[in-house]
Design an enzyme around this catalytic site. Structure first.
Site, PDB file in Angstrom:
ATOM      1  CE  LYS A   1      -1.775   2.884   2.720  1.00 16.19           C
ATOM      2  NZ  LYS A   1      -1.707   4.141   1.953  1.00 16.19           N
TER       3      LYS A   1
ATOM      4  CD  GLU B   1      10.110  12.518  11.908  1.00 19.22           C
ATOM      5  OE1 GLU B   1       8.970  12.058  12.073  1.00 19.22           O
ATOM      6  OE2 GLU B   1      11.034  11.871  11.404  1.00 19.22           O
TER       7      GLU B   1
ATOM      8  CD  GLU C   1      13.350   0.511   9.702  1.00 19.65           C
ATOM      9  OE1 GLU C   1      13.812   1.527  10.271  1.00 19.65           O
ATOM     10  OE2 GLU C   1      13.849  -0.614   9.825  1.00 19.65           O
TER      11      GLU C   1
ATOM     12  N   GLY D   1       6.846   4.701   8.386  1.00 16.59           N
ATOM     13  CA  GLY D   1       6.002   5.894   8.499  1.00 16.59           C
ATOM     14  C   GLY D   1       6.199   6.552   9.842  1.00 16.59           C
ATOM     15  CB  SER D   2       4.182   9.050  11.578  1.00 13.07           C
ATOM     16  OG  SER D   2       2.933   8.399  11.590  1.00 13.07           O
ATOM     17  CB  THR D   3       6.731   7.619  16.117  1.00 13.28           C
ATOM     18  OG1 THR D   3       8.069   7.517  15.612  1.00 13.28           O
ATOM     19  CG2 THR D   3       6.687   6.977  17.492  1.00 13.28           C
TER      20      THR D   3
ATOM     21  CB  CYS E   1      13.076   8.419   8.404  1.00  9.59           C
ATOM     22  SG  CYS E   1      13.999   7.259   7.416  1.00  9.59           S
TER      23      CYS E   1
ATOM     24  N   GLY F   1       2.818   3.958  13.758  1.00  8.05           N
ATOM     25  CA  GLY F   1       3.513   2.729  14.194  1.00  8.05           C
ATOM     26  C   GLY F   1       2.939   2.206  15.500  1.00  8.05           C
TER      27      GLY F   1
HETATM   28  P1  NAP Z   1       2.207   8.102   8.093  1.00  9.59           P
HETATM   29  O1  NAP Z   1       1.068   9.013   8.192  1.00  9.59           O
HETATM   30  O2  NAP Z   1       2.552   7.242   9.243  1.00  9.59           O
HETATM   31  O3  NAP Z   1       1.943   7.234   6.786  1.00  9.59           O
HETATM   32  C1  NAP Z   1       2.745   6.164   6.375  1.00  9.59           C
HETATM   33  C2  NAP Z   1       1.885   5.138   5.653  1.00  9.59           C
HETATM   34  O4  NAP Z   1       0.948   4.567   6.564  1.00  9.59           O
HETATM   35  C3  NAP Z   1       1.047   5.726   4.534  1.00  9.59           C
HETATM   36  O5  NAP Z   1       0.934   4.780   3.497  1.00  9.59           O
HETATM   37  C4  NAP Z   1      -0.282   5.955   5.222  1.00  9.59           C
HETATM   38  O6  NAP Z   1      -1.365   6.053   4.354  1.00  9.59           O
HETATM   39  C5  NAP Z   1      -0.379   4.738   6.087  1.00  9.59           C
HETATM   40  N1  NAP Z   1      -1.266   4.868   7.238  1.00  9.59           N
HETATM   41  C6  NAP Z   1      -1.766   6.000   7.813  1.00  9.59           C
HETATM   42  N2  NAP Z   1      -2.533   5.676   8.872  1.00  9.59           N
HETATM   43  C7  NAP Z   1      -2.519   4.323   8.985  1.00  9.59           C
HETATM   44  C8  NAP Z   1      -3.115   3.382   9.898  1.00  9.59           C
HETATM   45  N3  NAP Z   1      -3.863   3.775  10.928  1.00  9.59           N
HETATM   46  N4  NAP Z   1      -2.870   2.059   9.716  1.00  9.59           N
HETATM   47  C9  NAP Z   1      -2.087   1.639   8.714  1.00  9.59           C
HETATM   48  N5  NAP Z   1      -1.509   2.475   7.811  1.00  9.59           N
HETATM   49  C10 NAP Z   1      -1.709   3.805   7.946  1.00  9.59           C
HETATM   50  O7  NAP Z   1       3.556   8.824   7.777  1.00  9.59           O
HETATM   51  P2  NAP Z   1       3.728  10.093   6.881  1.00  9.59           P
HETATM   52  O8  NAP Z   1       3.428  11.279   7.686  1.00  9.59           O
HETATM   53  O9  NAP Z   1       2.958   9.897   5.646  1.00  9.59           O
HETATM   54  O10 NAP Z   1       5.316   9.963   6.577  1.00  9.59           O
HETATM   55  C11 NAP Z   1       6.283  10.625   7.278  1.00  9.59           C
HETATM   56  C12 NAP Z   1       6.762   9.846   8.508  1.00  9.59           C
HETATM   57  O11 NAP Z   1       7.379   8.631   8.122  1.00  9.59           O
HETATM   58  C13 NAP Z   1       7.826  10.572   9.286  1.00  9.59           C
HETATM   59  O12 NAP Z   1       7.567  10.462  10.661  1.00  9.59           O
HETATM   60  C14 NAP Z   1       9.109   9.860   8.959  1.00  9.59           C
HETATM   61  O13 NAP Z   1      10.148   9.921   9.867  1.00  9.59           O
HETATM   62  C15 NAP Z   1       8.639   8.486   8.769  1.00  9.59           C
HETATM   63  N6  NAP Z   1       9.556   7.770   7.894  1.00  9.59           N
HETATM   64  C16 NAP Z   1      10.370   6.845   8.456  1.00  9.59           C
HETATM   65  C17 NAP Z   1      11.279   6.157   7.660  1.00  9.59           C
HETATM   66  C18 NAP Z   1      12.199   5.105   8.241  1.00  9.59           C
HETATM   67  O14 NAP Z   1      12.773   4.331   7.490  1.00  9.59           O
HETATM   68  N7  NAP Z   1      12.400   5.042   9.537  1.00  9.59           N
HETATM   69  C19 NAP Z   1      11.332   6.412   6.299  1.00  9.59           C
HETATM   70  C20 NAP Z   1      10.477   7.378   5.772  1.00  9.59           C
HETATM   71  C21 NAP Z   1       9.584   8.044   6.584  1.00  9.59           C
HETATM   72  P3  NAP Z   1      -1.710   7.470   3.645  1.00  9.59           P
HETATM   73  O15 NAP Z   1      -0.538   8.362   3.756  1.00  9.59           O
HETATM   74  O16 NAP Z   1      -1.998   7.094   2.272  1.00  9.59           O
HETATM   75  O17 NAP Z   1      -2.884   8.001   4.362  1.00  9.59           O
END
Ligand code: NAP
Ligand code: MG
Length: 487
Positions: A184, A389, A258, A236-238, A292, A241
């Site tokens: 996804k 962050e 991650e 994605g975000s903490t 990240c 997670g």
């Molecule tokens: P996010 O909101 O956590 O989204 C990540 C993914 O999860 C997206 O595909 C999102 O869908 C999906 N998602 C959202 N809510 C969900 C739920 N309740 N259950 C399952 N999946 C769900 O993160 P973001 O704000 O888009 O991305 C930025 C964050 O990612 C930052 O905190 C960054 O540090 C972290 N990140 C970490 C790494 C690493 O390797 N450690 C790498 C890159 C980014 P939609 O966005 O389509 O709604």
């Protein structure tokens, strides 16, 4: 600028076919100017259910399950070659919906994706168990060994900052281990994953081995909750997670995470400043700070502090700000209006709490989601700039007086993803590397992950490791077989 870019079909890819599904649509926006590029369907429980059925059937199909590892390896190399043949289109797509500079997507994102598939292709035929001697039985009476079996159906959920690379970080080890996958992508950046689906089909993977479900957080949640999925691999975000961990408590699916970071860049007094200053600027501003493991907190000696900040600000001034598809651009927009507004609000909040603005802190231009490279200065460890962050081009700089305090200062964070250290002293480099709470420490270099080196976070930056043999541990289950042979 979007007219000449050929976009793949905006549909789910399930069991080798392009299908509709879901009763909502989500617009996809060009972050360089705010215009709509297209729209995608948002997969619902029914869509997710169809993808899980396809992935489960493919997992149990002898065609995939009994495929000799060298044949699976060949499919992965064929996929890598197809990505290479389509590199130019993939680079453009990645810059279009994410906004990242084409100079970056074509030299980093696409080549990394190819490398990761090639690296993990080699693991297909290298994964094996061990022959073991039981400790409680006479050596000649028992024979024991382990097998590494694929964990099953993997739900891979990725964010928008490196859509293709992060998909490859999950898909490549999962396929190498013999799993089947449902990917996804993030709602903001679906197109490179859709193109990847086309290429996976062309490479000849059996139907159902790879499936792609489009959608938003609700679609991700449906994957996490589905009992037919064995493992969730999430980047994605903490906050999300943590919600995934709560959701899988009922069936104890395997989970790797991650998550976010607030990684330090530490410049020691003896550092080569010709290396450290541009390195620190790259570490925080590359990909508009949406990495990240970006170096978003700077620790520099008080006596050299102003000179270092001026140096970083003047390196940042050389980055041409513009649309990702302009070949001259070095700093693109952030991914969305929501991200831009959130980052600027956090800058304001930090200033309200006493941080001072050294440079930037504002929107750049009035069209698209551009933020000027920014530096906030604070010595208050409770300031939002120090703790939170932002995920944008914003550096939080803090001076230090005593080298002995630096590790504790840098470790004062709920995150522990990475750290960058600049020093000429081998002894300092080793000592600091030992004491930092970070999954990766880069010394005199920055932002260079490697497929053969584990990557992941300490503390709230995640669970498990991606890359290298370590990643394969999370896509396999170890089975022990103990056999009595003298009966
Ligand atoms: P996010 O909101 O956590 O989204 C990540 C993914 O999860 C997206 O595909 C999102 O869908 C999906 N998602 C959202 N809510 C969900 C739920 N309740 N259950 C399952 N999946 C769900 O993160 P973001 O704000 O888009 O991305 C930025 C964050 O990612 C930052 O905190 C960054 O540090 C972290 N990140 C970490 C790494 C690493 O390797 N450690 C790498 C890159 C980014 P939609 O966005 O389509 O709604
Ligand atoms: Mg999101």
């Amino acid at each position: 600028m979007t007219a000449n870019i050929e976009l793949p079909p905006s549909q789910h890819y399930i069991n080798g076919e392009w299908v509709g599904g879901g009763d909502r649509v989500i617009p996809v926006i060009n972050p360089a100017d705010g215009t709509q590029i297209g729209e995608i369907p948002s997969g619902d429980q029914h869509t997710v259910g169809a993808a899980v059925s396809a992935a489960r059937a493919a997992f149990h199909n002898p065609h995939w399950r009994n495929m000799p590892p060298m044949v699976r390896e060949g499919l992965m190399h064929r996929l890598a070659s197809l990505i290479e043949e389509n590199a130019s289109q993939l680079g453009q797509i990645e810059s279009l919906d994410n906004g990242k500079p084409i100079a970056f997507s074509s030299s980093v994102d696409v080549p990394m994706t190819i490398t990761w598939f090639r690296y993990f292709a080699g693991w297909c035929s290298k994964l094996s168990g061990k022959s073991l001697s039981p400790a409680l039985q006479p050596l000649d009476s028992h024979h024991a060994y382990t097998r590494r079996q694929p964990v099953g159906v993997v739900g891979a959920i990725v964010p928008w900052n490196f859509p293709l690379v992060l998909a490859a970080w999950k898909l490549a080890p999962a396929l190498a281990a013999g799993c089947t996958v449902i990917l996804k992508p993030a709602e903001q950046t679906p197109y490179s994953a859709l193109k990847l689906a086309e290429l996976i089909s062309e490479a000849g993977f059996p139907p159902g081995v790879f499936n792609l479900v489009l959608g938003d957080g609700q679609t991700g949640q449906a994957l996490v909750e589905h009992p037919g999925i064995n493992k969730i691999s999430f980047t994605g975000s903490t906050a999300v997670g943590k919600s995934i961990v709560r959701s899988v408590a009922h069936d104890l699916k395997r989970v790797t995470l991650e998550l976010g970071g607030k990684s330090p860049t530490i410049i020691l007094p003896d550092a080569d400043m010709e290396l450290a200053i541009p390195g620190a600027a790259q570490a925080v501003y590359a990909n508009a700070g949406q990495i990240c493991f970006a170096g978003t907190r700077l620790f520099a000696p008080r006596k050299q502090f102003d000179r270092i900040l001026e140096g970083i600000a003047s390196v940042a001034e050389t980055f041409k700000i513009g649309p990702g598809l302009d070949p001259e651009t070095l700093l693109g927009p952030v991914v969305s209006q929501k991200q831009m507004d959130g980052i600027l609000a956090r800058v304001d909040d930090s200033v309200r709490h006493g941080a001072s603005l050294f440079t930037g802190g504002t929107r750049h231009g009035d069209s698209g989601y551009f933020i000027s490279p920014s530096i906030l200065v604070t010595e208050d460890r409770q300031n939002p700039a120090f703790r939170e962050e932002f995920f944008g081009p914003v550096l939080c700089a803090t001076p230090y007086d005593d080298l002995n305090d630096v590790a504790a200062l840098a470790n004062d964070s709920s995150y522990g993803l990475a750290a960058h250290v600049y020093t000429s002293s081998l002894q300092q480099a080793h000592q600091l590397s030992n004491s930092l709470d970070a999954g990766t420490v880069w010394v005199n270099t920055q932002l260079s992950p490697d497929p053969n080196i584990p990557f992941g976070g300490f503390k709230q930056s995640g669970w498990g490791r991606e890359n290298a043999e370590d990643a394969l541990d999370h896509y396999t289950e170890t089975k022990s077989v103990i056999m009595k042979v003298d009966c």
